[in-house]
Design an enzyme around this catalytic site. Sequence first.
Site, mmCIF file in Angstrom:
data_model
loop_
_atom_site.group_PDB
_atom_site.id
_atom_site.type_symbol
_atom_site.label_atom_id
_atom_site.label_comp_id
_atom_site.label_asym_id
_atom_site.label_seq_id
_atom_site.Cartn_x
_atom_site.Cartn_y
_atom_site.Cartn_z
ATOM 1 N N ASN A 129 0.815 -1.232 0.000
ATOM 2 C CA ASN A 129 0.000 0.000 0.000
ATOM 3 C C ASN A 129 0.843 1.275 0.000
ATOM 4 O O ASN A 129 0.457 2.290 -0.573
ATOM 5 C CB ASN A 129 -1.024 -0.005 1.140
ATOM 6 N N LYS A 152 12.310 -8.149 1.018
ATOM 7 C CA LYS A 152 11.294 -8.859 0.244
ATOM 8 C C LYS A 152 10.059 -7.982 0.132
ATOM 9 O O LYS A 152 9.276 -7.856 1.064
ATOM 10 C CB LYS A 152 10.899 -10.204 0.874
ATOM 11 N N PRO A 153 9.878 -7.333 -1.024
ATOM 12 C CA PRO A 153 8.694 -6.490 -1.200
ATOM 13 C C PRO A 153 7.463 -7.341 -1.478
ATOM 14 O O PRO A 153 7.566 -8.547 -1.707
ATOM 15 C CB PRO A 153 9.055 -5.652 -2.430
ATOM 16 N N GLY A 202 2.839 -5.373 7.623
ATOM 17 C CA GLY A 202 1.815 -6.087 6.868
ATOM 18 C C GLY A 202 0.662 -6.482 7.766
ATOM 19 O O GLY A 202 0.421 -5.856 8.806
ATOM 20 N N SER A 203 -0.033 -7.535 7.377
ATOM 21 C CA SER A 203 -1.276 -7.885 8.071
ATOM 22 C C SER A 203 -1.005 -8.641 9.381
ATOM 23 O O SER A 203 0.059 -9.234 9.571
ATOM 24 C CB SER A 203 -2.143 -8.759 7.161
ATOM 25 N N GLU A 224 4.990 -4.187 12.423
ATOM 26 C CA GLU A 224 4.044 -3.087 12.198
ATOM 27 C C GLU A 224 2.842 -3.699 11.484
ATOM 28 O O GLU A 224 2.909 -3.975 10.293
ATOM 29 C CB GLU A 224 4.683 -2.027 11.299
ATOM 30 N N LEU A 225 1.756 -3.925 12.221
ATOM 31 C CA LEU A 225 0.642 -4.703 11.665
ATOM 32 C C LEU A 225 -0.569 -3.819 11.363
ATOM 33 O O LEU A 225 -0.488 -2.598 11.389
ATOM 34 C CB LEU A 225 0.314 -5.841 12.630
ATOM 35 N N CYS A 258 -3.056 1.789 6.733
ATOM 36 C CA CYS A 258 -3.161 1.128 8.042
ATOM 37 C C CYS A 258 -3.875 1.997 9.068
ATOM 38 O O CYS A 258 -4.563 1.486 9.938
ATOM 39 C CB CYS A 258 -1.777 0.732 8.547
ATOM 40 N N GLU A 353 -10.610 -5.267 9.568
ATOM 41 C CA GLU A 353 -10.003 -4.183 8.782
ATOM 42 C C GLU A 353 -10.574 -4.290 7.365
ATOM 43 O O GLU A 353 -10.326 -5.281 6.677
ATOM 44 C CB GLU A 353 -8.475 -4.380 8.771
HETATM 45 P P1 NAD Z 1 0.460 -9.116 3.932
HETATM 46 O O1 NAD Z 1 0.638 -9.497 5.349
HETATM 47 O O2 NAD Z 1 -0.442 -9.931 3.086
HETATM 48 O O3 NAD Z 1 1.864 -9.115 3.160
HETATM 49 C C1 NAD Z 1 2.944 -8.309 3.591
HETATM 50 C C2 NAD Z 1 4.249 -8.929 3.117
HETATM 51 O O4 NAD Z 1 4.442 -10.188 3.768
HETATM 52 C C3 NAD Z 1 4.303 -9.222 1.631
HETATM 53 O O5 NAD Z 1 5.594 -8.950 1.162
HETATM 54 C C4 NAD Z 1 4.004 -10.716 1.564
HETATM 55 O O6 NAD Z 1 4.517 -11.371 0.418
HETATM 56 C C5 NAD Z 1 4.713 -11.202 2.807
HETATM 57 N N1 NAD Z 1 4.209 -12.462 3.352
HETATM 58 C C6 NAD Z 1 2.975 -13.007 3.225
HETATM 59 N N2 NAD Z 1 2.885 -14.146 3.952
HETATM 60 C C7 NAD Z 1 4.094 -14.325 4.553
HETATM 61 C C8 NAD Z 1 4.612 -15.286 5.465
HETATM 62 N N3 NAD Z 1 3.866 -16.296 5.904
HETATM 63 N N4 NAD Z 1 5.879 -15.132 5.903
HETATM 64 C C9 NAD Z 1 6.643 -14.085 5.505
HETATM 65 N N5 NAD Z 1 6.199 -13.145 4.648
HETATM 66 C C10 NAD Z 1 4.934 -13.249 4.177
HETATM 67 O O7 NAD Z 1 -0.009 -7.588 3.934
HETATM 68 P P2 NAD Z 1 -0.384 -6.659 2.692
HETATM 69 O O8 NAD Z 1 -1.728 -7.051 2.167
HETATM 70 O O9 NAD Z 1 0.762 -6.572 1.761
HETATM 71 O O10 NAD Z 1 -0.493 -5.217 3.393
HETATM 72 C C11 NAD Z 1 -1.656 -4.733 3.994
HETATM 73 C C12 NAD Z 1 -1.588 -4.869 5.505
HETATM 74 O O11 NAD Z 1 -0.443 -4.166 5.989
HETATM 75 C C13 NAD Z 1 -2.774 -4.238 6.200
HETATM 76 O O12 NAD Z 1 -3.173 -5.068 7.271
HETATM 77 C C14 NAD Z 1 -2.207 -2.917 6.722
HETATM 78 O O13 NAD Z 1 -2.914 -2.377 7.806
HETATM 79 C C15 NAD Z 1 -0.812 -3.318 7.082
HETATM 80 N N6 NAD Z 1 0.070 -2.163 7.157
HETATM 81 C C16 NAD Z 1 0.518 -1.758 8.394
HETATM 82 C C17 NAD Z 1 1.310 -0.612 8.500
HETATM 83 C C18 NAD Z 1 1.819 -0.122 9.838
HETATM 84 O O14 NAD Z 1 2.630 0.790 9.855
HETATM 85 N N7 NAD Z 1 1.362 -0.651 10.945
HETATM 86 C C19 NAD Z 1 1.655 0.086 7.349
HETATM 87 C C20 NAD Z 1 1.208 -0.367 6.107
HETATM 88 C C21 NAD Z 1 0.410 -1.499 6.027
#
Ligand code: NAD
Length: 445
Positions: A129, A152-153, A202-203, A224-225, A258, A353
Amino acid sequence: MIQKVKSYDPSNGDLIGEVPATSAEDIELTVLKAKTAAKHWRGLSLNNRLSTIQNAYSAAEKSVHNLAELLSKEMGKDIRRSTSEVQGTILGGPYIASNVVAALRSKTIDGSTLEYKALGVAAIISPWNYPLAMANNLIIPALLAGNSVIWKPSEETPLIAQAFFDIIKTGLPTGLLQLIHGDGEQGRILVESDINIIGFTGSQATGKDIMSRAASSLKRLVMELGGNDPMIVMKDANIEAAARFAVASSFENAGQMCISTERIYVDETIADEFEQAVVTIAAQYTIGPWNMDGVNIGPIINSRQHAKIIEHIRDAIEKGSRLLLGNTDNPKFYIKPTVIADMTSDMRIEQEETFGPVVCISRYSDINQAIARSNNSSYGLGAVVFGGIDAHTVADQLEAGMIGVNQGVGGSGDVPWVGAKHSGFGFHGSPEGHRQFAQVRVVNR
Ligand code: NAD
């Protein structure tokens, strides 16, 4: 395991490019290279590391425009927002770097010296995002602490990651910053590899998986979730200001942020006026692709996320919500600006969310109900309250890492970006945040 990471334009589904996915064997080699690079890098002085990083970022300044265009095409946000993200990343990089170095200088307390040393290899795993900003906030402190970094993006935004990486890495020692591509599978292999710290954004679900896989080797974690941020609008709030904030914060980045406002609790005595103001403002928002004039809500990142938002809206309507703006019949790729009233606690839109451009409103008769519902969530990233002097007392009772009173959350400058509860632990920004990427040593000489 996927062989290629394909990138699609989220505004029309067209394939815009692809990169090879990194194999398991190559991830292992990447880790070995990272270890070698870290050995030399950790021996350099902080000033030396700082000037290397600052020079690498300065050399990228001429690429801001091209990167912003690519970011828009791949992720969907309009060019003004992409430019701001790229500028923040590249022009802000040297500023973050100097703050990190200030935090990592040795200091003496009661005769003991505190030193901040490298941990080894850092894995930075980032979301789509804010594909550059979120990664960069963790990559810079990790590097300056003397670690090498494997980034890893997200599989949704491989092209912008590759383009940014190609520019920055030319100014860095070989193997210091490396990129691996792939989805969760590559992420899992990286997490389980012989690295020392994981900086993840991420999530919540992925965060839990990473934590469990990192446990056996006690890897350090910076998490940072996600969030499900509440907003409370009290009866003495400035209704126009609250409505403007509610819409802007719910719709920013097409709601894919987020800290977007996900649920609003408004005092019933001002609810009609507030809802009307919200609808008037929300109706002025326009959906469209990144290069369309006046667009302020871009496409949703993928069809899975698009379907989830529609499902949340449907569930809310079935359970009794009033739809004040928008409908369930959304165009492919986009969600029209949507306003929902009479949200209740049993609705998915309140509990989860949603990550879409939806304003969700609920009325309260007792402020304690509003506080209880705000806190009734495993998330605790941000929380906002609009109101008069009592808004401060309400703010004190909200369970979140970042609180805004009559304004949004998150400070400017070098303050922590921090979640409470299951929105994570560890954070970026601030001396404490930067030091998470280092091993503190207490030395008595
Ligand atoms: P996601 O968790 O699906 O993926 C994030 C990253 O993790 C990706 O690079 C993905 O390939 C990798 N990934 C997926 N499964 C994995 C695993 N089992 N082990 C290791 N890596 C893995 O999240 P998303 O959909 O890319 O991003 C959206 C989420 O991120 C939302 O929940 C949002 O609130 C959160 N977010 C939080 C912040 C913050 O600052 N707290 C900022 C931005 C986004």
